[in-house]
Design an enzyme around this catalytic site. Structure first.
Site, PDB file in Angstrom:
ATOM      1  N   HIS A   1      -0.508   3.905  11.631  1.00 51.51           N
ATOM      2  CA  HIS A   1       0.631   4.803  11.556  1.00 51.51           C
ATOM      3  C   HIS A   1       0.529   5.960  12.536  1.00 51.51           C
ATOM      4  O   HIS A   1      -0.544   6.275  13.049  1.00 51.51           O
ATOM      5  CB  HIS A   1       0.825   5.335  10.135  1.00 51.51           C
TER       6      HIS A   1
ATOM      7  N   HIS B   1       0.872  -1.186   0.000  1.00 46.50           N
ATOM      8  CA  HIS B   1       0.000   0.000   0.000  1.00 46.50           C
ATOM      9  C   HIS B   1       0.903   1.228   0.000  1.00 46.50           C
ATOM     10  O   HIS B   1       1.652   1.454   0.946  1.00 46.50           O
ATOM     11  CB  HIS B   1      -0.887  -0.029   1.257  1.00 46.50           C
TER      12      HIS B   1
ATOM     13  N   GLU C   1      -3.502  15.406  10.050  1.00 49.73           N
ATOM     14  CA  GLU C   1      -4.392  14.983   8.976  1.00 49.73           C
ATOM     15  C   GLU C   1      -5.845  15.295   9.326  1.00 49.73           C
ATOM     16  O   GLU C   1      -6.407  14.702  10.234  1.00 49.73           O
ATOM     17  CB  GLU C   1      -4.253  13.483   8.742  1.00 49.73           C
TER      18      GLU C   1
ATOM     19  N   HIS D   1      -3.254   6.115  14.556  1.00 47.26           N
ATOM     20  CA  HIS D   1      -4.575   5.805  14.018  1.00 47.26           C
ATOM     21  C   HIS D   1      -4.433   4.743  12.942  1.00 47.26           C
ATOM     22  O   HIS D   1      -3.328   4.328  12.600  1.00 47.26           O
ATOM     23  CB  HIS D   1      -5.263   7.061  13.482  1.00 47.26           C
TER      24      HIS D   1
ATOM     25  N   HIS E   1      -6.695  13.495  12.804  1.00 47.55           N
ATOM     26  CA  HIS E   1      -5.620  12.710  13.415  1.00 47.55           C
ATOM     27  C   HIS E   1      -4.421  13.640  13.484  1.00 47.55           C
ATOM     28  O   HIS E   1      -3.740  13.884  12.496  1.00 47.55           O
ATOM     29  CB  HIS E   1      -5.361  11.445  12.592  1.00 47.55           C
TER      30      HIS E   1
HETATM   31 FE   FE2 Z   1      -3.310   8.942   8.567  1.00 46.42          FE
END
Ligand code: FE2
Length: 451
Positions: free
Chosen positions: A347, A304, A353, A383, A377
């Site tokens: 992460h 990803h 964010e 999160h 976040h």
């Molecule tokens: Fe994130």
């Protein structure tokens, strides 16, 4: 096509194709446009007398010596000094600017909100702006603010400009018209608009009530991200950005201009509409972009990638590769990676964010992140997928899978974001958001090979 009498006769195109009426394609182009024939001087900027008795005026979005300079020459009925008289301070208590750090508000945490509901009272673009977070410092032109707008009423003989910021508008519900000095932008969900610092405009409701998100960029302008090894194509293509053609009105009625300047609001009374630019040329202009033209790229074998591959626009800070703001789009796409945990991984991130949902369902959070809703976040707070998303992705039969009916975005900034009292106390905060990770269980028991 044959031209027997002249073998060198070429067939020439008419007006450009693929262009919507009223707009000019391209990102950051040096555009030129005139609403009356001959209004735009040719070959020079400042003739001794402009056609139609217009006044020539330059609007500079960068210092004169910036490279490249961003500026637009306007040819208008009156110079802007006629649209600026004595100023009177007013209060717009829900529109906050950084620094806005309330000692009673905790910004440390993972937060999620339902869509802010419409209220009964009439709200305009100015009175309906609700600041959720601020970051950086408006006085040093660093950082940003995020807002929700709730608009039911058009501005009439009321105009606005922000000296503080470039505004990125992301509609979620309803249709708005931005009647600006440099032309008209009509905006609906799945599109975005950018309104540059200093541009005067009024906002009309074409279809209401209207709700959406705004990123107020105090810093350097948004630009297209570097494409690196991706090369010249895909992501956001320059041709899909649309700047408006010139439009003006010659209306002499008592009018009000509201100015946002260093976080404060002032009004000035004038006797006419300031939307009186008959012709303009330059590269400092508002524009819109259809998010459905964004061409996502991604992993086609395994793993990803970082979400930076979905960056639509980036506003640089002084540190290369570290944005003041990235505007990132999560839209419909195919997932094909083999032997891969496909949703975003768990992460912690130095960047902060803030996400918003335009429509549909987001893959890392099947429930709770609703259209019109937001999540935050903040810097270095962990999160990732909730238990349902984790279990589903860990056990899925990995064929090609279309993520459909989904469009969310992220305002990501290098600065920590501070919640406003409105975000903490009045907006529909989901108090149980942190619990979405509670049921994640320990699977480890020391047995090798266990998955
Ligand atoms: Fe994130």
């Amino acid at each position: 096509m044959n031209h027997p009498t002249d073998p060198h006769k070429m067939t020439q195109a008419g007006t450009s194709v693929g262009t919507h009426a009223g707009y000019m394609p391209g990102f950051g182009n040096d555009f030129e446009t005139e609403a009356l024939p001959g209004a735009l001087p040719q070959g020079m900027n400042s003739p001794q007398r402009c056609n139609y008795g217009l006044y020539g005026e330059q609007l500079s979005g960068t210092a004169f010596t910036a490279n490249p300079p961003e500026r637009t020459w306007c040819y208008r009925i009156r110079p802007s000094v006629k649209h600026s008289h004595r100023y009177e301070k007013i209060e717009l208590p829900h529109w906050k600017s950084a620094p806005c750090v309330d000692p009673d508000v905790i910004s440390l945490g993972q937060y999620r909100w339902d869509a802010v509901p419409h209220s009964d009272g009439g709200l305009t673009w100015l009175t309906g702006m609700r600041t959720m977070t601020t970051a950086g410092d408006v006085n040093t032109q660093v950082g940003m603010a995020s807002h929700i707008y709730l608009v039911t009423d058009s501005m009439e003989d009321d105009y606005f400009f922000s000296a503080d910021s470039e505004m990125l508008v992301v509609p979620q519900e309803g249709r708005l018209r931005f009647a600006t000095e440099l032309g008209i932008i009509d905006l609906e969900p799945k599109e975005i608009a950018i309104l540059p610092r200093g541009l005067v405009y009024r906002v009309e409701v074409l279809e209401g009530p209207a709700r959406g998100f705004v990123c107020e960029n105090y810093g350097q302008k948004f630009e297209l991200p570097g494409r690196g090894p991706i090369g010249a194509n895909c992501m956001a293509n320059p041709r899909d950005f649309k700047a408006p053609v010139a439009a003006f009105e010659d209306r002499e009625v008592p009018s009000t201009v509201t100015v946002k300047w260093c976080g404060q609001f002032h009004t000035t009374k004038i006797g006419q509409s300031p939307l009186d630019v008959v012709a303009w040329h330059g590269n400092y202009a508002p524009y819109k972009y259809d998010l459905r033209t964004y061409c996502p790229v991604g992993a086609i074998l395994f793993d990803h990638p970082d979400p930076s591959i979905f960056t639509v626009l980036t506003a640089p800070s002084g540190q290369p590769g570290t944005a003041n703001i990235d505007f990132v789009l999560f839209r419909e796409r195919w997932m094909v990676a083999e032997d891969t945990f496909r949703p975003p991984w768990y992460h912690k991130n130095i960047m902060s964010e803030l996400m918003g949902n335009i429509y549909g369902q987001y893959d890392a959070k099947p429930q709770g992140f609703v259209p019109g809703g937001m999540s935050l976040h903040n810097m270095m707070l962990p999160h990732g997928p909730d238990r349902e998303a984790f279990e589903k992705a860990s056990n899925a039969n990995l064929g090609p899978d279309k993520l459909d009916n989904t469009m969310s975005f992220m305002f990501e900034t290098r600065f920590p974001q501070h919640l406003t009292p409105f975000a903490a106390n009045e907006a529909p905060l989901q108090d149980d958001y942190i619990d979405c990770w509670t049921s994640l269980e320990k699977k480890f028991d020391g047995t090798p090979g266990k998955k």
